[in-house]
Structures are given as C-alpha cells and as structure tokens.
Scaffold this active site. Structure first.
Site, PDB file in Angstrom:
ATOM      1  N   CYS A 135       0.870  -1.313  -0.084  1.00 13.32           N
ATOM      2  CA  CYS A 135      -0.019   0.079   0.107  1.00 13.32           C
ATOM      3  C   CYS A 135       0.950   1.267  -0.075  1.00 13.32           C
ATOM      4  O   CYS A 135       1.456   1.560   1.057  1.00 13.32           O
ATOM      5  CB  CYS A 135      -0.977  -0.096   1.364  1.00 13.32           C
ATOM      6  SG  CYS A 135      -1.887   1.514   1.215  1.00 13.32           S
ATOM      7  N   CYS A 138      -0.453   4.020   2.277  1.00 13.13           N
ATOM      8  CA  CYS A 138      -0.077   3.976   3.601  1.00 13.13           C
ATOM      9  C   CYS A 138       1.345   4.014   4.240  1.00 13.13           C
ATOM     10  O   CYS A 138       1.455   4.716   5.201  1.00 13.13           O
ATOM     11  CB  CYS A 138      -0.571   2.553   4.070  1.00 13.13           C
ATOM     12  SG  CYS A 138      -2.059   1.896   3.381  1.00 13.13           S
ATOM     13  N   ASP A 139       2.069   3.447   3.229  1.00 15.08           N
ATOM     14  CA  ASP A 139       3.782   3.492   3.726  1.00 15.08           C
ATOM     15  C   ASP A 139       4.572   4.401   2.993  1.00 15.08           C
ATOM     16  O   ASP A 139       5.893   4.502   3.320  1.00 15.08           O
ATOM     17  CB  ASP A 139       4.002   2.128   3.370  1.00 15.08           C
ATOM     18  CG  ASP A 139       3.113   1.142   4.324  1.00 15.08           C
ATOM     19  OD1 ASP A 139       2.777   1.456   5.510  1.00 15.08           O
ATOM     20  OD2 ASP A 139       3.076  -0.021   4.078  1.00 15.08           O
TER      21      ASP A 139
END
Ligand code: NAP
Length: 305
Positions: A135, A138-139
């Site tokens: 992701c 997300c990261d």
C-alpha cells in the site's frame, strides 16, 4: 428476540456501499458489515481520476467518506464485523456466523472485495512492514529520498509508482514482460516521469535485509541472468486474491476463487448476490463496482418481493 434482516451486505467498499444506498432507499432492513475499514481498496488510493463526476480527480478517502455519508443518511450504520461462515436455513433465510454471535437475514450481497496477492519469494514475509509493502498511500511517506522497487505492470503498480515518486529518490518498476498491462494514459504518465525507470522481462526472486529491506535479487526471465539492486523498500502490486474464504464452497467460484454471477449479480444460490471486485470478471474499477452494487441492490429488492 433475534432480528431478521432483509439483506446483509458483506463488505463496505464501493460495491457494498452502493448496494446499501439502493436497498436502503427501497426500504429494506439492511445491515452493512465491514471487517476492516469502509471504502476498501478505494480508501488506500491517493487520487482517483477515472470516477465520473470529478474532473480534477478525488482522493480515495474523500470519495469513501461521501459514499459512506450517503449510506448512513439512510439509517444504515456500517458495523465492524467479520463473517466466518454462512449457513442456509430450511426457510430460505441464512444464518451468518461471526466471532460474537449470529445474524439472520433473508438475502445477502457479498461485496467482500479482494486483497493484494503476494510475490511468494524468500524474504517477503519476514520483511513485511520492514520495507515490504502492499500500500503506497499507507507507507510511501516512510521512504523519503530512498530508492524503491515496484513489482508488477498493471494499473496499480504503475499508478502507485507515480505516487511513490513524491517521496522516493528513484522508483524502479520490475515487470515480468516487456509490455505493461496498465491503461495507456497511466503508462504515458509513468514513461514521462524522470524518477521512474523500468526493468523489463524480469522478476524479483529474493528480498534481502537484516532489519529492513536492503536489496532485491532480480532475474531476467529471458536470459536467466540474475542481478542485485540496492533498495530501501519494495512495493508489491501483482494482482489481487478474492476474499472468499468464509464461503466454504457454498457458492460457485472460478478457478481463481472469484464468485461467478450472472448479469443480475445472482450467484445461483437463491437470495445470495455478489458485487464488486470479489466477482469473476475482467474489469475491476470503482465505477464497475458501483454498477454491480446498484444491480445487486435492485435485484435483491425484486427477489424479496
Ligand atoms: P492486475 O491488473 O491483475 O495486474 C497485475 C500485474 O502483476 C500484471 O502486470 C502481472 O503481469 C503482474 N504479475 C502477476 N503475478 C505476478 C508474479 N507472480 N510476479 C510478477 N508479476 C506478476 O492487478 P492490479 O494492477 O492490482 O489491478 C487489479 C484490478 O484493479 C485491475 O482490474 C485493474 O484494472 C484495477 N485497477 C484500476 C485502476 C484504475 O483504473 N486507475 C487502478 C488500480 C487497479 P502480466 O501483465 O504479465 O500478467
């Protein structure tokens, strides 16, 4: 006394949320369940540029929030529960089992979506969350000025490679063929981005690092040659697996485990419909999930009549 729902929708991604809008407006007693967070994959998409009505694009988070608001306005809350088993009853209703008990319903729409497929190479599991990610939204921000590797050549890989260039010093896309699967417009944008380079006809065979990802081993599938590239992170976008484990052979699935439906989103089991990425189909888009959800919602209403 145990409540009997008209319809339980399993999954609150774009398919499930749209189904909820239709069943809610039809006056059906609806329960919308989600095991993770509402929006599904849409929620982890930085910018959505092909959903009609938003000519300048819209963030996945914002589109999720708008769809969620529309469902909740109809008095349908999104309940955080994971269904573990479906048990058909003699009276044509269903008991849905979850960790805290049971739910009874006359019909259901399965919109449980799909999740990232793993590469399945040494080091991937051990370094998950330590540089291996599925992701970018997300990261991505954890990798400022680092060299990142993206595995895959589909829409997800190429779009997310572009997103990752906001943080990374360089993004190297490793694709197993010489041609991308991603849409032309997405490809062209990536080819123009000076921070993206491509390694063609190659696969990642190993991810290495002690505490964090430090390098990957790449193999050229044509020549068999291997090489090692230093990288701070590996983002894997090699397709999706359906979330259908809880179905326990109740519904016909295709060879990859996706639910087979007809054009009315019917699964062949009376009262069970499916919508969105969990269906066996060629096109997996937010717009097509929304279409599926609308059809499933209308068909459930007709079925219950
Ligand atoms: P996808 O379209 O199935 O692409 C998967 C990519 O990974 C392909 O390039 C495939 O290579 C490669 N691949 C598969 N298994 C591999 C392996 N074991 N090792 C190395 N490479 C492997 O998956 P996706 O990109 O996750 O997209 C899923 C669905 O969502 C698609 O229908 C897609 O169109 C849709 N989507 C749409 C958008 C958008 O419209 N903007 C954005 C994201 C996703 P080959 O090409 O050789 O098969």
């Amino acid at each position: 006394m145990e409540q009997l729902y008209d319809v339980v929708i399993i999954g609150a991604g774009p398919g499930g949320l749209t189904a909820g809008i239709y069943t809610g407006r039809a006056g059906l007693k609806t329960l919308l369940l989600e095991k993770g967070f509402a929006g599904g994959q849409m929620m982890t998409t930085y910018l959505i540029e092909n959903y009609p009505g938003f000519p300048d694009g819209i963030s996945g988070m914002e589109l999720t929030s708008l769809m969620q608001k529309q469902v909740e306005k109809l008095g349908i809350p999104i309940t955080n529960l994971e269904i573990t088993k479906i048990a058909p009853q003699d009276d044509r209703s269903f008991i849905l089992h979850h960790s805290e008990g049971e739910i009874r319903t006359r019909a259901m729409i399965i919109a449980s979506g799909a999740q990232a497929r793993l590469l399945g190479v040494p080091g991937e599991d051990r370094l998950k969350g330590r540089g291996v990610s599925y992701c970018a939204t997300c990261d991505g921000a954890f990798f400022k000025n680092e060299h990142l590797i993206v595995a895959g050549g589909g829409n997800s890989a190429i779009e997310e490679a572009g997103y990752l260039t906001h943080f990374a010093s360089q993004v190297t896309v490793v694709h197993r063929r010489h041609q991308l699967r991603a849409e032309k417009m997405i490809q062209e944008k990536a080819f123009k981005n000076p921070k993206i380079n491509f390694i063609w006809d190659s696969v990642i065979t190993e991810i290495s690092g002690t505490q964090q990802v430090e390098s990957v081993q790449i193999k050229n599938v044509k020549s068999g040659e291997t090489s090692r590239i230093d990288a701070g992170g590996v983002f894997v976008f090699v397709g999706m697996n359906p979330n259908t484990n809880f179905l326990n052979n109740l519904i016909p699935l295709d060879e990859d485990g996706f639910i087979i439906t007809d054009e009315k989103m019917a699964t062949g089991i009376p009262g069970i419909y499916a919508a969105g990425d969990v269906r066996s189909k060629d096109v997996r888009q937010i717009a097509s999930a929304v279409g599926d959800g609308a059809i499933a919602g209308v068909m459930v209403e007709k079925y219950l009549e």
